[in-house]
Design a protein around this motif. Structure first.
Motif, PDB file in Angstrom:
ATOM      1  N   VAL A  27       0.836  -1.198   0.000  1.00 10.37           N
ATOM      2  CA  VAL A  27       0.000   0.000   0.000  1.00 10.37           C
ATOM      3  C   VAL A  27       0.873   1.251   0.000  1.00 10.37           C
ATOM      4  N   GLY A  28       1.990   1.220   0.717  1.00  5.99           N
ATOM      5  CA  GLY A  28       2.904   2.367   0.737  1.00  5.99           C
ATOM      6  C   GLY A  28       3.477   2.677  -0.629  1.00  5.99           C
ATOM      7  N   ASP A  29       3.837   1.626  -1.380  1.00  4.36           N
ATOM      8  CA  ASP A  29       4.320   1.838  -2.758  1.00  4.36           C
ATOM      9  C   ASP A  29       3.266   2.572  -3.586  1.00  4.36           C
ATOM     10  N   LEU A  30       2.024   2.133  -3.446  1.00  2.00           N
ATOM     11  CA  LEU A  30       0.931   2.719  -4.231  1.00  2.00           C
ATOM     12  C   LEU A  30       0.734   4.189  -3.884  1.00  2.00           C
ATOM     13  N   LEU A  31       0.754   4.517  -2.588  1.00  2.00           N
ATOM     14  CA  LEU A  31       0.522   5.912  -2.180  1.00  2.00           C
ATOM     15  C   LEU A  31       1.680   6.822  -2.588  1.00  2.00           C
TER      16      LEU A  31
END
Length: 718
Positions: A27-31
């Motif tokens: 999720v951090g990569d996506l944000l």
């Protein structure tokens, strides 16, 4: 849902597709995938200053929608297209949607009914005397008669994301929105002492993806730009600290040694810059920790002389120096120039050598077995104080008696593994001097080579001739090319020599976008048979064998060749002071910095030089702007800044080197100089207080993320 939750666990209709296409794992990569731009719903998009090939996003209102049929030439079946006219500020834009069936075509016609409001994104094309978007991505916000309601549904700022693979902006917006709704906590990456009045990371990420207004967007950008700058500078500060903690064998100046005797023989005075930087290097070589220094300067600024003086200091102290060059042409050039500068001081062990002389050895991949064995023995025994070579120096069987200094020329052509392979041949970490003739703006050097101390030779030695640069626009002035050949004849008639540079060798397929480019193998005989009849013309390119290349270069250096028709193999290291004119054909195919470096080959002997940039570029094109900029200044640092702005930092910082992500997404190393300087100072100060980042786990995680990214790989190449 946390920062480290696998993206596949997010749910939603698009999450798995996004993960597959983007490679984002968490999720951090996506944000961290920020919008490319934002469209303001407050007014319909302006349609002025459109450029073909641009990817545009616009909010507009459908004016007309028309269904047409045509015969598909490939399948010979009836196909359909829906033609739209969409109104924006200052005019309307045509859009075409192609469909294989009447059902899909009718769906589009009804969806795009007159009066409907939507957002459209696509690549701009000039077709049939009008601007057109073919099959653009779209999102509709209302049907006919509901324009006000549609506008009310739209956010004030609509984010537009970079398309990744088959995933369009809308799918990314939907998936990122879901992640923002579900994530429990976004970890803070900046310590409180560093953050100051910047908004939190969590707030910044919410506002960068879902800004209510430009104020929120500005605050988010400010915070996230500083994040990128600070974390990058922290990585570099930690590397500088690691370098300083390593032990090294001190190599102090020896009174009356080779360096003193060399200086006494110099037929000219060192420039102020050469003296200042020479003193800096001498002090660092005498220290107990390895030097890691970047030496940059214009072509002809005297970097090799500075490096040679450093090598002699190390040899005087009982060590050896290795000079790593990217090509055999450049390695051979270094051997000739260094041997000429040293004279009998470099003839150690040979008849006529000066007392206490050292030996200069050359090691390249194409050398014969006997010569190769002799060079390797000289390096291993310590007989050769200076060893010059190409990648052949990196081979495991090549050993040194006491390697004290590694000089890397044109550093951008070598990777971390290659540098490590050479430095590992020393008993203790050697001193490292990296040289580049490509001028680097201060903030680029600070960001890309921040773990190296940087020295800049900004002045040229006395006796350099002025070089005039002119653009030859053959599209509008075809006769000017004949004048270029005439200028070469005039210079040769005055006893000078010339280069003609082509972008192609001639044995490769022509470029699809420019099939008529000049090539070395085709042009050289044409010149001999035509405008340069009677002159001594030779050709040179990178696919020639060393046995063929070296005689050509030596003949040109000796004045036995009038005109050298070449590729950019002459870009670095080829030093022929008698050459005064250079004609660069298809100049629009070269980068700004490359053109500047090429013209640095002429005017080196005190005679005025002329560089002619021959181009077919259109008068108002970006390519012509670049060439005009090169013709307008000889300031390499200003030109490298222009080059960087046009190429964008992405390529410079390694964004596209492999599938991994870069840590720099918002920061511009050209435009955000103040942010980078502040971040460097803050990172250096913070590291003193918290050397292992034990008090800042979020910062430590961000630093490790950068070290695992492409940017770290690129930084290592310094």
């Amino acid at each position: 849902m946390t920062w480290d939750t696998p993206l596949s666990s997010l749910g939603g209709k698009k999450a798995k597709d996004v993960e597959k296409e983007t490679g984002f794992a968490t999720v951090g990569d996506l944000l961290g995938h920020y919008p490319r731009t934002y469209v303001d719903k407050g007014r319909l998009s302006e349609l002025d200053d459109l450029v073909e090939g641009d990817f545009i996003s616009m909010v507009g209102q459908v004016v007309s929608s028309e269904l047409k049929t045509y015969q598909d030439k490939r399948t010979r079946r009836t196909a359909y297209r829906v033609l739209l006219q969409v109104k924006g500020e200052g005019g309307t834009l045509a859009m075409t949607f192609f469909a294989k069936s009447a059902g899909i075509a009718n769906f589009h016609k009804n969806l795009f009914s007159p009066g409907a409001i939507g957002m459209f994104s696509g690549k701009l094309k000039w077709f049939n005397h009008r601007w057109d978007l073919n099959n653009p991505n779209y999102r509709m916000y209302g049907a006919e008669g509901d324009a006000n309601e549609a506008l009310a549904k739209m956010p004030d700022l609509i984010p537009v994301y970079p398309v990744v693979g088959k995933i369009d902006s809308w799918a990314l917006e939907e998936t990122i929105g879901l992640a923002l709704d579900l994530i429990d906590e976004i970890p803070e990456s900046l310590p409180d002492a560093v953050r100051g009045d910047l908004i939190s990371r969590a707030q910044a990420l919410r506002w960068i993806h879902r800004p209510d207004d430009h104020g929120q967007l500005g605050a988010a950008r400010k915070r996230l730009k500083f994040d990128e700058a600070f974390v990058t500078q922290m990585v570099l500060a930690m590397r500088r600290a690691e370098h300083r903690a390593e032990p090294a064998t001190p190599r102090p100046i020896t009174t009356g040694g080779l360096l003193d005797r060399f200086d006494q023989r110099l037929p000219f005075t060192l420039t102020a810059g050469q003296e200042r930087i020479g003193d800096e290097i001498a002090d660092e070589l005498a220290g107990g920790h390895p030097m890691h220094r970047l030496l940059q300067g214009e072509v002809g600024s005297g970097k090799t002389l500075v490096a040679l003086r450093a090598m002699l200091q190390v040899v005087d102290a009982g060590g050896q120096a290795a000079l790593l060059a990217p090509t055999e042409v450049l390695a051979s050039q270094h051997l000739r120039s260094i041997s000429a500068m040293l004279g009998d001081l470099g003839e150690g062990g040979r008849l006529g050598a000066a007392e206490g002389a050292t030996r200069v050895a050359l090691l390249t991949g194409s050398m014969g077995t006997a010569a190769r064995r002799e060079a390797m023995l000289d390096a291993a025994s310590g007989e050769a104080g200076i060893v010059i070579g190409t990648h052949a120096l990196l081979e495991e069987k090549v050993q040194f008696f006491d390697l004290g200094l590694v000089v890397v020329d044109e550093q951008h052509r070598f990777g971390v593994e290659q540098r490590a392979a050479l430095t590992s041949k020393a008993g203790t970490p050697p001193h490292v001097l990296v040289m580049t003739a490509t001028p680097i703006p201060r903030t680029v050097a600070m960001t890309v080579f921040g773990d190296l101390d940087t020295s800049t030779l900004a002045e040229l030695p006395a006796g350099r001739g002025d070089v005039q640069t002119s653009v030859v626009p053959v599209r509008t002035q075809p006769a000017w090319l004949d004048r270029a050949w005439a200028r070469i004849r005039e210079e040769v008639g005055n006893g000078r020599q010339a280069y003609v540079v082509c972008s192609r060798i001639g044995d490769e397929p022509p470029a699809e976008d420019a099939p008529d480019l000049f090539s070395v193998e085709e042009l050289a005989p044409d010149l001999v048979a035509g405008p340069l009849t009677g002159l001594r013309v030779e050709m040179l390119h990178g696919r020639m064998s060393p046995d063929d290349k070296d005689p050509v270069m030596q003949a040109f250096a000796a004045g036995e060749v009038d005109v050298l028709v070449s590729t950019t193999v002459i870009e670095v290291g080829v030093d022929v002071p008698n050459s005064t004119v250079m004609v660069i054909l298809d100049a629009e195919r070269f980068g700004v910095s490359q053109l500047h470096q090429l013209r640095g080959r002429i005017g080196r002997g005190g005679h005025a030089g002329l560089c002619l940039l021959v181009t077919t570029a259109a008068p108002e094109s970006v390519s012509m702007e670049r060439l005009t900029a090169v013709a307008g200044t000889r300031d390499g640092f200003e030109l490298s800044r222009i080059d960087l702005e046009q190429r964008r930092e992405g390529n410079v910082l390694g964004v596209q080197q492999s599938g991994k992500r870069s840590a720099l997404r918002l920061l511009s190393v050209v435009q955000d100089e103040d942010v980078i300087v502040a971040a460097r100072d803050t990172a250096t100060a913070y590291l003193l207080a918290d050397p292992d980042l034990g008090a800042a786990p979020g910062l430590l995680a961000a630093v490790r993320a950068v070290e695992d990214s492409d940017q770290a790989e690129f930084l290592e190449k310094g």
